[in-house]
Scaffold this motif. Structure first.
Motif, mmCIF file in Angstrom:
data_model
loop_
_atom_site.group_PDB
_atom_site.id
_atom_site.type_symbol
_atom_site.label_atom_id
_atom_site.label_comp_id
_atom_site.label_asym_id
_atom_site.label_seq_id
_atom_site.Cartn_x
_atom_site.Cartn_y
_atom_site.Cartn_z
ATOM 1 N N ARG A 1 0.814 -1.210 0.000
ATOM 2 C CA ARG A 1 0.000 0.000 0.000
ATOM 3 C C ARG A 1 0.852 1.266 0.000
ATOM 4 N NH1 ARG A 1 -4.657 -0.111 4.285
ATOM 5 N NH2 ARG A 1 -5.347 -1.650 2.747
ATOM 6 N N LEU A 2 1.959 1.266 0.741
ATOM 7 C CA LEU A 2 2.773 2.472 0.872
ATOM 8 C C LEU A 2 3.899 2.534 -0.151
ATOM 9 C CD1 LEU A 2 3.010 2.708 4.771
ATOM 10 C CD2 LEU A 2 1.407 3.854 3.245
ATOM 11 N N ALA A 3 4.610 1.442 -0.322
ATOM 12 C CA ALA A 3 5.763 1.438 -1.222
ATOM 13 C C ALA A 3 5.440 0.911 -2.612
ATOM 14 C CB ALA A 3 6.908 0.622 -0.618
ATOM 15 N N GLY A 4 4.302 0.256 -2.775
ATOM 16 C CA GLY A 4 3.960 -0.297 -4.083
ATOM 17 C C GLY A 4 4.854 -1.454 -4.497
ATOM 18 N N ASP A 5 5.465 -2.132 -3.518
ATOM 19 C CA ASP A 5 6.373 -3.242 -3.798
ATOM 20 C C ASP A 5 5.538 -4.505 -3.972
ATOM 21 O OD1 ASP A 5 8.441 -4.981 -4.079
ATOM 22 O OD2 ASP A 5 9.310 -4.647 -2.097
ATOM 23 N N LEU A 6 5.192 -4.807 -5.212
ATOM 24 C CA LEU A 6 4.341 -5.964 -5.484
ATOM 25 C C LEU A 6 5.078 -7.269 -5.201
ATOM 26 C CD1 LEU A 6 1.530 -6.710 -6.490
ATOM 27 C CD2 LEU A 6 2.432 -6.721 -8.820
ATOM 28 N N ASP A 7 6.344 -7.349 -5.609
ATOM 29 C CA ASP A 7 7.107 -8.578 -5.365
ATOM 30 C C ASP A 7 7.317 -8.800 -3.868
ATOM 31 O OD1 ASP A 7 7.273 -9.012 -8.088
ATOM 32 O OD2 ASP A 7 9.169 -7.901 -8.279
ATOM 33 N N GLY A 8 7.615 -7.730 -3.126
ATOM 34 C CA GLY A 8 7.786 -7.883 -1.686
ATOM 35 C C GLY A 8 6.500 -8.330 -1.006
ATOM 36 N N ALA A 9 5.355 -7.805 -1.465
ATOM 37 C CA ALA A 9 4.078 -8.234 -0.901
ATOM 38 C C ALA A 9 3.808 -9.700 -1.208
ATOM 39 C CB ALA A 9 2.954 -7.363 -1.440
#
Length: 323
Positions: free
Chosen positions: A134-142
């Protein structure tokens, strides 16, 4: 002496009659005036009594209104007191239910420290993955966070958490179905568009129109005649300034992509499209680049996942219910 005559006697009788009439008239006037005064006094007394009665009646009405307001206040206070008592009774009932749940949870043999620690770790991982997306937009990390949460939940064999496992599978499937990050797609396409701009022709091809005079067709490839008010920048200084402005707008668009600022991204691309018409003449290649710019403006930069956070909310609600 001579005796009075009959005429003189008659005059005396007439005067006496007139005198008696005047006395009677005066007496009647006096009685009439006295009666009028009495009636006026009576009317004034009646009016005064009526005014007193009206004043007394208004005082009674005011007293009744005050009593009514006092009764309404008492009723309101009684209603407030009843509501407070009802809330207190409900609170006592809720506290009793919480005590029963706490006693049942303490008496549950399946509740142990290892499972509670694993649930705490699961809640932490889900929260980090959600905030990472939600905050960083890190799809792979999510995605990596949800994979770790799946492995943690697989270590809990209690059937009570089967619904939570299904919710996690659904949310993870929706996250996997998103594909690439819209921000990365927009950044890549914008970079490819910027790299394709130098290939645009600066001048239009000469036209071999047989209807033109022979001298114009002969010198068409040597001399290029243009209007002084042409919109395309020809001078080197103008072109350098225009190219710098275009590069600045593309850089602003890239920065807006990184911030996921769609409004700034669209505005920067709109200004960049205006600079393309100022730097290059109309051609099929330019029209194709402008179409690509309009397509870039329509891209979405945000990650849209309606089910984001449902597993974490369900986990918290279930843990709150078992405590």
């Amino acid at each position: 002496m001579p005796s009075p005559t009959p005429a003189a006697g008659r005059r005396g009788s007439t005067a006496l009659a007139w005198f008696v009439a005047l006395l009677a008239l005066a007496a009647g006037g006096w009685f009439a005036w006295h009666g009028w005064q009495a009636r006026s006094q009576r009317a004034l007394e009646i009016e005064a009594q009526t005014t007193q009665r009206l004043g007394a009646l208004e005082q009674r009405i005011d007293a009744l209104r005050q009593d009514q307001r006092a009764q309404a206040q008492r009723l309101q206070q009684a209603s407030s007191t009843n509501r407070v008592l009802r809330d207190e009774l409900l609170g006592i009932g809720q506290r009793a239910a919480l005590l029963e749940d706490s006693i049942s949870a303490l008496a549950d043999p399946d509740r142990n420290g290892a499972q509670a620690l694993r649930l705490d770790e699961l809640e932490l991982v889900l929260g980090l993955a959600q905030q990472r997306l939600r905050l960083a937009g890190d799809l792979d990390g999510a995605r990596r966070g949800y994979a770790l949460a799946t492995s943690l939940l697989d270590g809990i064999h209690d059937p009570a958490w089967l619904g939570l496992r299904q919710a996690l599978v659904q949310e993870r499937s929706a996250l996997e179905a998103l594909g690439d990050d819209p921000r990365a797609i927009a950044a890549g396409r914008l970079q490819a568009f910027a790299a394709s701009l130098p290939a645009l022709p600066i001048t239009t091809a000469a036209r071999d129109d047989v209807t033109l005079p022979w001298w114009r067709r002969a010198f068409a490839r040597i001399i290029d005649v243009r209007h002084a008010d042409a919109a395309v920048a020809i001078e080197p200084g103008d072109r350098a300034a225009g190219l710098a402005a275009l590069q600045l707008e593309l850089t602003l668009a890239q920065a807006a992509v990184e911030r996921r600022d769609r409004a700034g991204y669209r505005d920067a691309l709109a200004r960049a499209e205006g600079w393309t018409t100022r730097l290059w003449p109309d051609s099929p290649q330019l029209r194709e680049r402008r179409a690509r710019l309009r397509a870039l403006r329509g891209l979405s930069l945000a990650i849209e996942l309606p089910t984001l956070g449902t597993t974490l909310e369900q986990l918290r609600s279930m843990r709150a219910g078992t405590r």
